[in-house]
Design a protein around this motif. Structure first.
Motif, PDB file in Angstrom:
ATOM      1  N   LYS A  72       1.014  -1.177   0.063  1.00  0.00           N
ATOM      2  CA  LYS A  72      -0.282  -0.294   0.152  1.00  0.00           C
ATOM      3  C   LYS A  72       0.624   1.292   0.104  1.00  0.00           C
ATOM      4  O   LYS A  72       0.602   2.215  -0.710  1.00  0.00           O
ATOM      5  CB  LYS A  72      -1.114   0.006   1.304  1.00  0.00           C
ATOM      6  CG  LYS A  72      -1.928  -1.177   1.194  1.00  0.00           C
ATOM      7  CD  LYS A  72      -2.822  -0.958   2.369  1.00  0.00           C
ATOM      8  CE  LYS A  72      -4.235  -1.991   2.345  1.00  0.00           C
ATOM      9  NZ  LYS A  72      -4.940  -2.225   3.547  1.00  0.00           N
ATOM     10  N   MET A  73       1.909   1.175   0.820  1.00  0.00           N
ATOM     11  CA  MET A  73       3.028   2.135   0.708  1.00  0.00           C
ATOM     12  C   MET A  73       3.450   2.600  -0.682  1.00  0.00           C
ATOM     13  O   MET A  73       3.803   3.667  -0.868  1.00  0.00           O
ATOM     14  CB  MET A  73       3.926   2.248   1.858  1.00  0.00           C
ATOM     15  CG  MET A  73       3.416   2.188   3.185  1.00  0.00           C
ATOM     16  SD  MET A  73       2.499   3.769   3.651  1.00  0.00           S
ATOM     17  CE  MET A  73       0.800   3.205   3.330  1.00  0.00           C
ATOM     18  N   LEU A 191       9.352   7.691   7.973  1.00  0.00           N
ATOM     19  CA  LEU A 191       9.317   6.750   6.653  1.00  0.00           C
ATOM     20  C   LEU A 191       9.615   7.575   5.424  1.00  0.00           C
ATOM     21  O   LEU A 191       9.022   8.628   5.199  1.00  0.00           O
ATOM     22  CB  LEU A 191       7.932   6.104   6.549  1.00  0.00           C
ATOM     23  CG  LEU A 191       7.552   5.386   5.081  1.00  0.00           C
ATOM     24  CD1 LEU A 191       8.611   4.073   5.118  1.00  0.00           C
ATOM     25  CD2 LEU A 191       6.222   4.915   5.082  1.00  0.00           C
ATOM     26  N   ARG A 192      10.594   7.189   4.729  1.00  0.00           N
ATOM     27  CA  ARG A 192      11.037   7.717   3.515  1.00  0.00           C
ATOM     28  C   ARG A 192      10.462   7.140   2.255  1.00  0.00           C
ATOM     29  O   ARG A 192      10.757   5.945   2.099  1.00  0.00           O
ATOM     30  CB  ARG A 192      12.408   8.241   3.209  1.00  0.00           C
ATOM     31  CG  ARG A 192      12.954   9.104   4.490  1.00  0.00           C
ATOM     32  CD  ARG A 192      14.645   9.373   4.116  1.00  0.00           C
ATOM     33  NE  ARG A 192      14.841  10.329   5.139  1.00  0.00           N
ATOM     34  CZ  ARG A 192      16.176  10.469   5.706  1.00  0.00           C
ATOM     35  NH1 ARG A 192      17.230   9.976   4.945  1.00  0.00           N
ATOM     36  NH2 ARG A 192      16.497  11.244   6.600  1.00  0.00           N
ATOM     37  N   MET A 193       9.836   7.944   1.465  1.00  0.00           N
ATOM     38  CA  MET A 193       9.294   7.340   0.155  1.00  0.00           C
ATOM     39  C   MET A 193      10.126   8.012  -0.970  1.00  0.00           C
ATOM     40  O   MET A 193      10.245   9.305  -0.947  1.00  0.00           O
ATOM     41  CB  MET A 193       7.858   7.555   0.056  1.00  0.00           C
ATOM     42  CG  MET A 193       6.837   7.187   0.994  1.00  0.00           C
ATOM     43  SD  MET A 193       5.268   7.436   0.852  1.00  0.00           S
ATOM     44  CE  MET A 193       4.906   9.071   1.345  1.00  0.00           C
ATOM     45  N   LEU A 219      13.903  -1.560   4.911  1.00  0.00           N
ATOM     46  CA  LEU A 219      13.886  -1.089   3.373  1.00  0.00           C
ATOM     47  C   LEU A 219      13.083  -2.256   2.618  1.00  0.00           C
ATOM     48  O   LEU A 219      13.495  -3.479   2.613  1.00  0.00           O
ATOM     49  CB  LEU A 219      15.393  -0.809   3.008  1.00  0.00           C
ATOM     50  CG  LEU A 219      15.526  -0.576   1.534  1.00  0.00           C
ATOM     51  CD1 LEU A 219      15.087   0.788   1.147  1.00  0.00           C
ATOM     52  CD2 LEU A 219      16.770  -0.894   1.036  1.00  0.00           C
ATOM     53  N   PHE A 220      12.384  -1.421   1.868  1.00  0.00           N
ATOM     54  CA  PHE A 220      11.393  -2.301   0.871  1.00  0.00           C
ATOM     55  C   PHE A 220      12.020  -1.636  -0.568  1.00  0.00           C
ATOM     56  O   PHE A 220      11.821  -0.459  -0.675  1.00  0.00           O
ATOM     57  CB  PHE A 220       9.938  -2.220   0.976  1.00  0.00           C
ATOM     58  CG  PHE A 220       9.376  -3.099   2.010  1.00  0.00           C
ATOM     59  CD1 PHE A 220       9.736  -4.440   2.034  1.00  0.00           C
ATOM     60  CD2 PHE A 220       8.780  -2.347   3.107  1.00  0.00           C
ATOM     61  CE1 PHE A 220       9.238  -5.144   3.064  1.00  0.00           C
ATOM     62  CE2 PHE A 220       8.014  -3.303   4.068  1.00  0.00           C
ATOM     63  CZ  PHE A 220       8.487  -4.388   4.287  1.00  0.00           C
ATOM     64  N   ASN A 221      12.309  -2.497  -1.288  1.00  0.00           N
ATOM     65  CA  ASN A 221      12.429  -2.116  -2.923  1.00  0.00           C
ATOM     66  C   ASN A 221      12.162  -3.316  -3.924  1.00  0.00           C
ATOM     67  O   ASN A 221      12.223  -4.444  -3.353  1.00  0.00           O
ATOM     68  CB  ASN A 221      13.638  -1.294  -3.178  1.00  0.00           C
ATOM     69  CG  ASN A 221      15.003  -2.392  -2.908  1.00  0.00           C
ATOM     70  OD1 ASN A 221      14.881  -3.434  -2.673  1.00  0.00           O
ATOM     71  ND2 ASN A 221      16.173  -1.533  -3.174  1.00  0.00           N
ATOM     72  N   VAL A 222      12.061  -3.059  -5.273  1.00  0.00           N
ATOM     73  CA  VAL A 222      11.589  -3.951  -6.071  1.00  0.00           C
ATOM     74  C   VAL A 222      12.817  -3.977  -7.074  1.00  0.00           C
ATOM     75  O   VAL A 222      13.365  -5.315  -7.540  1.00  0.00           O
ATOM     76  CB  VAL A 222      10.251  -3.632  -6.878  1.00  0.00           C
ATOM     77  CG1 VAL A 222      10.160  -4.926  -7.810  1.00  0.00           C
ATOM     78  CG2 VAL A 222       9.268  -3.695  -5.794  1.00  0.00           C
ATOM     79  N   SER A 287      11.408   2.975  -3.770  1.00  0.00           N
ATOM     80  CA  SER A 287      11.741   2.503  -2.578  1.00  0.00           C
ATOM     81  C   SER A 287      11.164   2.960  -1.092  1.00  0.00           C
ATOM     82  O   SER A 287      10.750   4.322  -0.950  1.00  0.00           O
ATOM     83  CB  SER A 287      13.146   2.416  -2.318  1.00  0.00           C
ATOM     84  OG  SER A 287      13.891   3.650  -2.383  1.00  0.00           O
ATOM     85  N   LEU A 288      10.909   2.443  -0.056  1.00  0.00           N
ATOM     86  CA  LEU A 288      10.540   2.617   1.102  1.00  0.00           C
ATOM     87  C   LEU A 288      11.575   2.340   2.070  1.00  0.00           C
ATOM     88  O   LEU A 288      12.151   1.280   2.174  1.00  0.00           O
ATOM     89  CB  LEU A 288       9.200   1.838   1.471  1.00  0.00           C
ATOM     90  CG  LEU A 288       7.971   1.952   0.777  1.00  0.00           C
ATOM     91  CD1 LEU A 288       7.009   0.841   1.251  1.00  0.00           C
ATOM     92  CD2 LEU A 288       7.155   3.346   0.991  1.00  0.00           C
TER      93      LEU A 288
END
Length: 346
Positions: A72-73, A191-193, A219-222, A287-288
């Motif tokens: 969602k983020m 939280l950095r978007m 960290l989340f990234n694709v 990335s989050l």
């Protein structure tokens, strides 16, 4: 990581050797939650040696909740950072004293003396959780405060499992680290978007080499693009290694504050962001980054009370509060007085 749908939007990470990949250990959240001594030791070893690790969230109920909110983020990144520039500038941050709000691309110098090309919107945890009077944010964020709160709470739940095991490994009283960054205590946690545009496949440096200043980062990234400098390596381009995103996992790294508190036992590793590898560079990169910082008023004094963290000896303890220290350190780096480099660890 965000959902498989988000991964399916991008070309796969290239497998050829021109994009060398760092060897990052993967730790099971489920095993940590079950109290596995072996997995706890593996976590501690990764925090000392690499300073980075993947946490597999896929088999944990709390982990799956975080994955859902992460998706969602990711949608919120696109809805927020594609607003027109004049709208985003109304929420501009006051760097370096505060990074809360919008940072346009091109403000920061990077390692090759060019300017960064990453847009960032930083969301305050205190704002979303109600620890302070509400701040003003762009409409997509204001209309999704419930989901933002869900992300902060679920991310902290996962981070707190890790902190509990670090308490054990550092011979600290249970709950020591959690108590210094509790959700209900005001802090600079955020939280950095991040969003960077499609780029030529020329490995441009988008964000220069740095360490994170807080306790711990999730960290989340694709897509690829995040690189780490392995321990003991000279800071030259050919030594940097890509961190390949892993579906179902969050990437964790140790920050400078925790390294200082633990007397240098844990590694805060130098990392940077470059153009995504291969065909991935042809699409925008999102990335989050959940940056956990200590509660306001905490000091930089070394943690005491256990048998693992080394005593100070002839050194003077740093009694500055964490926020003053963070502003000082950021300014020192910006002024060129301090050179960004890995700290602590093996």
């Amino acid at each position: 990581m965000p959902t498989p749908t988000h991964f399916s939007r991008y070309p796969v990470f290239p497998s050829d050797t021109s994009f060398p990949v760092a060897d990052i250990p993967t730790i099971s959240l489920t095993k940590l939650q079950a109290g596995s001594t072996e997995e706890s030791s593996r976590l501690y070893e990764a925090c000392r040696k690499e300073g980075f690790l993947f946490v597999d969230l896929s088999e944990s109920r709390q982990g799956q909740t975080l994955l859902q909110y992460g998706g969602k983020m990711f949608d919120l990144i696109e809805n927020t950072l594609t607003l027109d520039q004049s709208t985003l500038e109304k929420y501009a941050c006051d760097a370096p004293r505060s990074l809360i709000g919008y940072k346009r691309k091109g403000i920061l110098k990077v390692d090759d003396s060019t300017r960064d090309c990453i847009e960032v919107y930083t969301l305050s945890q205190d704002d979303i959780l109600g620890n302070i009077p509400p701040l003003s944010n762009p409409a997509p964020i204001e209309s999704n405060r419930h989901d933002c709160r869900g992300f902060f709470e679920s991310a902290f739940t996962v981070v707190n499992v890790l902190l509990g095991h670090l308490d054990r490994q550092l011979d600290l009283q249970p709950g020591t680290l959690e108590a210094r960054c509790a959700l209900d205590k005001p802090s600079a946690t955020s939280l950095r978007m991040l969003l960077s545009p499609a780029q030529p496949e020329d490995r441009r440096i988008n964000l220069g080499g740095h360490t994170d200043i807080g306790l711990i980062t999730l960290l989340f990234n694709v897509t690829g693009g995040l690189q780490v400098l392995p321990a003991g390596s000279e800071n030259i381009d050919e030594n940097w290694r890509y961190i390949k995103p892993q579906p179902g996992c969050a990437l964790i790294n140790i920050g400078d504050t925790l390294t200082e508190w633990a007397g240098g036992l844990l590694r805060s590793s130098l990392h940077r962001v470059v153009s995504p590898p291969g065909p991935q560079a042809q699409l925008p990169r999102q990335s989050l980054v959940y940056l956990v910082r200590p509660e306001k008023g905490a000091t930089m004094q070394r943690l005491k009370g256990g048998s693992v963290i080394p005593p100070l000896g002839d050194e003077e303890d740093d009694t500055r509060d964490v926020d003053s220290w963070a502003v000082w350190r950021a300014q020192q780096v910006m002024d060129g007085v301090l050179k960004p480099e890995s700290r602590g660890g093996k």
